[in-house]
Design a protein around this motif. Structure first.
Motif, mmCIF file in Angstrom:
data_model
loop_
_atom_site.group_PDB
_atom_site.id
_atom_site.type_symbol
_atom_site.label_atom_id
_atom_site.label_comp_id
_atom_site.label_asym_id
_atom_site.label_seq_id
_atom_site.Cartn_x
_atom_site.Cartn_y
_atom_site.Cartn_z
ATOM 1 N N LEU A 13 0.814 -1.208 0.000
ATOM 2 C CA LEU A 13 0.000 0.000 0.000
ATOM 3 C C LEU A 13 0.855 1.269 0.000
ATOM 4 O O LEU A 13 0.555 2.222 -0.724
ATOM 5 C CB LEU A 13 -0.926 -0.022 1.221
ATOM 6 N N ASP A 14 1.916 1.292 0.795
ATOM 7 C CA ASP A 14 2.787 2.473 0.813
ATOM 8 C C ASP A 14 3.444 2.686 -0.549
ATOM 9 O O ASP A 14 3.545 3.820 -1.028
ATOM 10 C CB ASP A 14 3.855 2.354 1.900
ATOM 11 N N GLN A 15 3.883 1.607 -1.178
ATOM 12 C CA GLN A 15 4.495 1.713 -2.504
ATOM 13 C C GLN A 15 3.483 2.221 -3.522
ATOM 14 O O GLN A 15 3.807 3.046 -4.378
ATOM 15 C CB GLN A 15 5.054 0.359 -2.944
ATOM 16 N N LYS A 16 2.244 1.770 -3.408
ATOM 17 C CA LYS A 16 1.185 2.243 -4.305
ATOM 18 C C LYS A 16 0.989 3.744 -4.133
ATOM 19 O O LYS A 16 0.886 4.485 -5.124
ATOM 20 C CB LYS A 16 -0.117 1.490 -4.056
ATOM 21 N N ILE A 17 0.937 4.197 -2.901
ATOM 22 C CA ILE A 17 0.754 5.624 -2.628
ATOM 23 C C ILE A 17 1.930 6.419 -3.196
ATOM 24 O O ILE A 17 1.738 7.462 -3.838
ATOM 25 C CB ILE A 17 0.581 5.877 -1.117
ATOM 26 N N GLU A 18 3.135 5.910 -2.996
ATOM 27 C CA GLU A 18 4.310 6.588 -3.535
ATOM 28 C C GLU A 18 4.265 6.638 -5.065
ATOM 29 O O GLU A 18 4.565 7.681 -5.667
ATOM 30 C CB GLU A 18 5.595 5.906 -3.064
ATOM 31 N N ASN A 19 3.882 5.547 -5.691
ATOM 32 C CA ASN A 19 3.782 5.509 -7.159
ATOM 33 C C ASN A 19 2.697 6.460 -7.662
ATOM 34 O O ASN A 19 2.886 7.161 -8.661
ATOM 35 C CB ASN A 19 3.507 4.100 -7.657
ATOM 36 N N ASP A 20 1.540 6.454 -6.987
ATOM 37 C CA ASP A 20 0.426 7.299 -7.408
ATOM 38 C C ASP A 20 0.737 8.783 -7.257
ATOM 39 O O ASP A 20 0.306 9.599 -8.078
ATOM 40 C CB ASP A 20 -0.845 6.972 -6.612
ATOM 41 N N THR A 21 1.469 9.151 -6.198
ATOM 42 C CA THR A 21 1.732 10.567 -5.916
ATOM 43 C C THR A 21 3.084 11.034 -6.435
ATOM 44 O O THR A 21 3.356 12.233 -6.437
ATOM 45 C CB THR A 21 1.693 10.838 -4.396
ATOM 46 N N LYS A 22 3.927 10.078 -6.818
ATOM 47 C CA LYS A 22 5.307 10.386 -7.234
ATOM 48 C C LYS A 22 6.082 11.079 -6.108
ATOM 49 O O LYS A 22 6.944 11.917 -6.343
ATOM 50 C CB LYS A 22 5.333 11.260 -8.500
#
Length: 154
Positions: A13-22
């Motif tokens: 989930l944290d990686q997804k958030i980082e990918n989504d927000t850059k």
């Protein structure tokens, strides 16, 4: 390690958030604060909980939101990995990567103990809990696979 063993895709989930927000999680906290991060987290939970047959890694605070917990619970089983506060301190020793822990200042162990106590009522609602203190990652995965197979009825 668990997802391939179960033959499932994996979402951190944290990686997804980082990918989504850059943006990195620490940077999100620094610029926008924890409240904004929790909103991004809730959006990510909504998206991933619509899928079935995936392994989702969440942060420790994710399940403290009732909607997040409900969505994740409705999409599968919730497994809580636990360990003692001293081991959490050892495993999270790198500063700058855990904003909630890093905000506690020099008393990181006290912050860990406080968070565990605050979150206990949420963690206790998990379908299955595993104390990982003395176990290797492979032992943990074996135990989770046994649980998931029983849960599936297989």
């Amino acid at each position: 390690m668990l997802a391939p063993r179960l033959g499932c895709p994996f979402v951190d989930l944290d990686q997804k958030i980082e990918n989504d927000t850059k943006m990195s999680i620490p940077h999100i906290f620094e610029i926008y604060g924890e409240k904004h991060f929790r909103e991004l987290e809730k959006k990510a939970v909504r998206e991933v909980s619509e899928k079935r047959g995936i392994v989702i890694a969440t942060g420790g605070g994710t399940v403290t939101d009732e909607e997040n917990f409900r969505l994740l619970k409705n999409s599968g089983v919730i497994i809580c990995l636990t360990t003692d506060p001293e081991e959490i301190l050892n495993r999270t020793a790198r500063r700058g990567e855990r904003p909630v822990l890093d905000s506690g200042g020099t008393e990181r162990l006290a912050t860990i103990k406080r968070l565990l106590e605050e979150r206990r009522k949420f963690y206790d609602k998990a379908d299955y809990k595993i104390d990982t203190t003395e176990w290797s990652p492979l032992q943990i995965i074996d135990d989770i696979c046994r649980y998931v197979n029983r849960w599936k009825g297989g």
